[in-house]
Design a protein around this motif. Structure first.
Motif, PDB file in Angstrom:
ATOM      1  N   LEU A   1       0.391  15.339  -4.537  1.00  0.00           N
ATOM      2  CA  LEU A   1       0.392  16.119  -5.777  1.00  0.00           C
ATOM      3  C   LEU A   1       0.169  15.201  -6.968  1.00  0.00           C
ATOM      4  CD1 LEU A   1       3.295  18.598  -4.942  1.00  0.00           C
ATOM      5  CD2 LEU A   1       0.831  18.911  -4.656  1.00  0.00           C
ATOM      6  N   ASP A   2      -1.030  14.698  -7.048  1.00  0.00           N
ATOM      7  CA  ASP A   2      -1.445  13.762  -8.095  1.00  0.00           C
ATOM      8  C   ASP A   2      -1.310  14.420  -9.466  1.00  0.00           C
ATOM      9  OD1 ASP A   2      -2.797  12.050  -9.786  1.00  0.00           O
ATOM     10  OD2 ASP A   2      -4.509  11.780  -8.453  1.00  0.00           O
ATOM     11  N   PRO A   3      -0.538  13.809 -10.379  1.00  0.00           N
ATOM     12  CA  PRO A   3      -0.370  14.411 -11.711  1.00  0.00           C
ATOM     13  C   PRO A   3      -1.688  14.517 -12.486  1.00  0.00           C
ATOM     14  CG  PRO A   3       0.993  12.423 -11.471  1.00  0.00           C
ATOM     15  CD  PRO A   3       0.248  12.609 -10.200  1.00  0.00           C
ATOM     16  N   ILE A   4      -2.654  13.682 -12.162  1.00  0.00           N
ATOM     17  CA  ILE A   4      -3.958  13.749 -12.848  1.00  0.00           C
ATOM     18  C   ILE A   4      -4.706  15.005 -12.408  1.00  0.00           C
ATOM     19  CG2 ILE A   4      -6.220  12.644 -13.091  1.00  0.00           C
ATOM     20  CD1 ILE A   4      -4.689   9.950 -12.919  1.00  0.00           C
ATOM     21  N   ARG A   5      -4.653  15.318 -11.127  1.00  0.00           N
ATOM     22  CA  ARG A   5      -5.281  16.559 -10.635  1.00  0.00           C
ATOM     23  C   ARG A   5      -4.528  17.785 -11.137  1.00  0.00           C
ATOM     24  NH1 ARG A   5      -9.293  16.734  -6.785  1.00  0.00           N
ATOM     25  NH2 ARG A   5      -9.628  14.852  -5.600  1.00  0.00           N
ATOM     26  N   ASP A   6      -3.205  17.707 -11.145  1.00  0.00           N
ATOM     27  CA  ASP A   6      -2.349  18.783 -11.649  1.00  0.00           C
ATOM     28  C   ASP A   6      -2.657  20.121 -10.968  1.00  0.00           C
ATOM     29  OD1 ASP A   6      -0.402  20.042 -13.223  1.00  0.00           O
ATOM     30  OD2 ASP A   6      -1.836  20.506 -14.801  1.00  0.00           O
ATOM     31  N   PHE A   7      -2.544  20.138  -9.633  1.00  0.00           N
ATOM     32  CA  PHE A   7      -2.744  21.386  -8.892  1.00  0.00           C
ATOM     33  C   PHE A   7      -1.790  22.449  -9.414  1.00  0.00           C
ATOM     34  CE2 PHE A   7      -3.868  18.230  -5.489  1.00  0.00           C
ATOM     35  CZ  PHE A   7      -5.181  18.617  -5.309  1.00  0.00           C
ATOM     36  N   GLN A   8      -2.285  23.669  -9.602  1.00  0.00           N
ATOM     37  CA  GLN A   8      -1.466  24.787 -10.054  1.00  0.00           C
ATOM     38  C   GLN A   8      -1.877  26.044  -9.289  1.00  0.00           C
ATOM     39  OE1 GLN A   8       1.027  24.739 -12.421  1.00  0.00           O
ATOM     40  NE2 GLN A   8       0.751  22.529 -12.589  1.00  0.00           N
ATOM     41  N   VAL A   9      -0.921  26.954  -9.128  1.00  0.00           N
ATOM     42  CA  VAL A   9      -1.222  28.256  -8.524  1.00  0.00           C
ATOM     43  C   VAL A   9      -2.316  28.930  -9.361  1.00  0.00           C
ATOM     44  CG1 VAL A   9      -0.289  30.555  -8.055  1.00  0.00           C
ATOM     45  CG2 VAL A   9       1.078  28.518  -7.522  1.00  0.00           C
ATOM     46  N   GLY A  10      -3.312  29.471  -8.695  1.00  0.00           N
ATOM     47  CA  GLY A  10      -4.433  30.124  -9.378  1.00  0.00           C
ATOM     48  C   GLY A  10      -5.660  29.237  -9.477  1.00  0.00           C
ATOM     49  N   ASP A  11      -5.478  27.913  -9.366  1.00  0.00           N
ATOM     50  CA  ASP A  11      -6.622  27.005  -9.363  1.00  0.00           C
ATOM     51  C   ASP A  11      -7.457  27.260  -8.116  1.00  0.00           C
ATOM     52  OD1 ASP A  11      -5.639  25.799 -11.646  1.00  0.00           O
ATOM     53  OD2 ASP A  11      -5.173  23.883 -10.693  1.00  0.00           O
ATOM     54  N   THR A  12      -8.726  26.908  -8.165  1.00  0.00           N
ATOM     55  CA  THR A  12      -9.587  26.985  -6.997  1.00  0.00           C
ATOM     56  C   THR A  12      -9.829  25.571  -6.490  1.00  0.00           C
ATOM     57  OG1 THR A  12     -11.536  27.002  -8.433  1.00  0.00           O
ATOM     58  CG2 THR A  12     -10.725  29.137  -7.653  1.00  0.00           C
TER      59      THR A  12
ATOM     60  N   ASN B   1       5.696  28.952 -13.722  1.00  0.00           N
ATOM     61  CA  ASN B   1       4.760  30.078 -13.754  1.00  0.00           C
ATOM     62  C   ASN B   1       4.260  30.344 -15.164  1.00  0.00           C
ATOM     63  OD1 ASN B   1       5.001  30.451 -11.020  1.00  0.00           O
ATOM     64  ND2 ASN B   1       6.517  32.077 -11.196  1.00  0.00           N
ATOM     65  N   ALA B   2       5.139  30.224 -16.170  1.00  0.00           N
ATOM     66  CA  ALA B   2       4.746  30.447 -17.557  1.00  0.00           C
ATOM     67  C   ALA B   2       3.756  29.381 -18.013  1.00  0.00           C
ATOM     68  CB  ALA B   2       5.978  30.444 -18.463  1.00  0.00           C
ATOM     69  N   GLN B   3       3.994  28.135 -17.612  1.00  0.00           N
ATOM     70  CA  GLN B   3       3.066  27.057 -17.974  1.00  0.00           C
ATOM     71  C   GLN B   3       1.715  27.268 -17.315  1.00  0.00           C
ATOM     72  OE1 GLN B   3       5.345  23.688 -16.660  1.00  0.00           O
ATOM     73  NE2 GLN B   3       6.335  23.412 -18.656  1.00  0.00           N
ATOM     74  N   ALA B   4       1.720  27.674 -16.051  1.00  0.00           N
ATOM     75  CA  ALA B   4       0.469  27.911 -15.325  1.00  0.00           C
ATOM     76  C   ALA B   4      -0.327  29.041 -15.961  1.00  0.00           C
ATOM     77  CB  ALA B   4       0.760  28.220 -13.859  1.00  0.00           C
ATOM     78  N   ALA B   5       0.360  30.051 -16.506  1.00  0.00           N
ATOM     79  CA  ALA B   5      -0.317  31.195 -17.109  1.00  0.00           C
ATOM     80  C   ALA B   5      -1.049  30.805 -18.389  1.00  0.00           C
ATOM     81  CB  ALA B   5       0.695  32.301 -17.396  1.00  0.00           C
ATOM     82  N   THR B   6      -0.559  29.787 -19.114  1.00  0.00           N
ATOM     83  CA  THR B   6      -1.177  29.402 -20.371  1.00  0.00           C
ATOM     84  C   THR B   6      -2.201  28.280 -20.187  1.00  0.00           C
ATOM     85  OG1 THR B   6       0.587  27.804 -20.840  1.00  0.00           O
ATOM     86  CG2 THR B   6       0.862  30.049 -21.692  1.00  0.00           C
ATOM     87  N   ARG B   7      -2.249  27.648 -19.044  1.00  0.00           N
ATOM     88  CA  ARG B   7      -3.159  26.541 -18.771  1.00  0.00           C
ATOM     89  C   ARG B   7      -4.487  27.078 -18.241  1.00  0.00           C
ATOM     90  NH1 ARG B   7      -3.861  24.933 -13.871  1.00  0.00           N
ATOM     91  NH2 ARG B   7      -4.766  22.952 -13.325  1.00  0.00           N
ATOM     92  N   THR B   8      -5.581  26.472 -18.664  1.00  0.00           N
ATOM     93  CA  THR B   8      -6.891  26.846 -18.142  1.00  0.00           C
ATOM     94  C   THR B   8      -6.951  26.468 -16.665  1.00  0.00           C
ATOM     95  OG1 THR B   8      -7.901  26.420 -20.282  1.00  0.00           O
ATOM     96  CG2 THR B   8      -9.373  26.491 -18.389  1.00  0.00           C
ATOM     97  N   ARG B   9      -7.398  27.373 -15.847  1.00  0.00           N
ATOM     98  CA  ARG B   9      -7.495  27.091 -14.420  1.00  0.00           C
ATOM     99  C   ARG B   9      -8.523  26.008 -14.171  1.00  0.00           C
ATOM    100  NH1 ARG B   9      -6.909  33.195 -12.277  1.00  0.00           N
ATOM    101  NH2 ARG B   9      -4.666  33.274 -12.538  1.00  0.00           N
ATOM    102  N   LYS B  10      -8.232  25.201 -13.162  1.00  0.00           N
ATOM    103  CA  LYS B  10      -9.116  24.093 -12.802  1.00  0.00           C
ATOM    104  C   LYS B  10      -9.732  24.341 -11.437  1.00  0.00           C
ATOM    105  CE  LYS B  10      -6.563  20.366 -15.089  1.00  0.00           C
ATOM    106  NZ  LYS B  10      -5.900  19.069 -14.836  1.00  0.00           N
ATOM    107  N   HIS B  11     -10.819  23.633 -11.192  1.00  0.00           N
ATOM    108  CA  HIS B  11     -11.424  23.626  -9.863  1.00  0.00           C
ATOM    109  C   HIS B  11     -11.342  22.195  -9.348  1.00  0.00           C
ATOM    110  CE1 HIS B  11     -13.850  24.810  -6.497  1.00  0.00           C
ATOM    111  NE2 HIS B  11     -14.569  23.715  -6.675  1.00  0.00           N
ATOM    112  N   HIS B  12     -10.898  22.047  -8.104  1.00  0.00           N
ATOM    113  CA  HIS B  12     -10.718  20.732  -7.498  1.00  0.00           C
ATOM    114  C   HIS B  12     -11.623  20.610  -6.276  1.00  0.00           C
ATOM    115  CE1 HIS B  12      -6.920  20.523  -9.803  1.00  0.00           C
ATOM    116  NE2 HIS B  12      -6.758  21.784  -9.423  1.00  0.00           N
ATOM    117  N   ARG B  13     -12.260  19.467  -6.120  1.00  0.00           N
ATOM    118  CA  ARG B  13     -13.027  19.162  -4.914  1.00  0.00           C
ATOM    119  C   ARG B  13     -12.220  18.121  -4.151  1.00  0.00           C
ATOM    120  NH1 ARG B  13     -18.043  20.906  -4.629  1.00  0.00           N
ATOM    121  NH2 ARG B  13     -18.713  19.200  -3.296  1.00  0.00           N
ATOM    122  N   ILE B  14     -11.840  18.442  -2.906  1.00  0.00           N
ATOM    123  CA  ILE B  14     -10.994  17.527  -2.147  1.00  0.00           C
ATOM    124  C   ILE B  14     -11.572  17.262  -0.761  1.00  0.00           C
ATOM    125  CG2 ILE B  14      -8.903  18.159  -3.405  1.00  0.00           C
ATOM    126  CD1 ILE B  14      -8.059  19.896  -1.074  1.00  0.00           C
TER     127      ILE B  14
END
Length: 117
Positions: A43-54, A8-21
Motif C-alpha cells: 500500500l504505497d502512499p505515493i500510489r494511494d490506492f482508494q476504494v473506487g479507483d480503477t 470513506n469521506a476522504q475517498a469521496a472528495t478525492r479524484t479517482r485514480k487509475h493505477h497500472r500494476i
C-alpha cells in the motif's frame, strides 16, 4: 466519526485514480477466469490506492534480461477497487478486492489528444 467513515469521506472528495500494476501469469489467469477476486499489494502512499479507483493488471513474469526485470506479455485486464483490507497482511501491505473485472478504462489524456488530432 470512526476511522472507516473518515476514510470513506476522504475517498469521496478525492479524484479517482487509475493505477497500472504488475501481475504474475498465474494470478492474472485466476483473476481473468473469476476464481480470484482480489490481489495483495504494497500500500504505497505515493500510489494511494482508494476504494473506487480503477486499476489495470499488466500480465508478465520476472526476467532479469529485460530492463526493469519484468517481462510484460501485453495482456491487460482492468477492474475497480471495491474494498481495501490489511487484516492478516504484513505491515504496509493490503488486499485490494476487485469488482467490474474486465471493464473498459478510457485514458482521458489519450482520448483528449485524439479528439484534437
Amino acid at each position: 466519526m470512526n476511522e472507516q467513515n473518515v476514510s470513506n469521506a476522504q475517498a469521496a472528495t478525492r479524484t479517482r485514480k487509475h493505477h497500472r500494476i504488475k501481475c504474475f501469469l498465474s494470478q492474472y489467469e485466476r483473476v481473468l477466469n473469476g476464481s480470484q477476486l482480489a490481489v495483495n499489494r504494497y500500500l504505497d502512499p505515493i500510489r494511494d490506492f482508494q476504494v473506487g479507483d480503477t486499476l489495470t493488471l499488466c500480465e508478465g513474469y520476472p526476467d532479469l534480461s529485460v530492463e526493469g526485470g519484468f517481462h510484460y506479455t501485453s495482456r491487460e485486464l482492468s477492474a475497480q477497487i471495491s474494498c481495501i483490507d490489511s487484516v492478516g497482511c504484513l505491515t504496509g501491505f493490503g488486499t485490494l478486492s476487485l469488482k467490474n473485472i474486465g471493464m473498459l478504462v478510457v485514458d482521458e489524456a489519450a482520448n483528449a489528444q485524439a479528439e484534437k488530432g
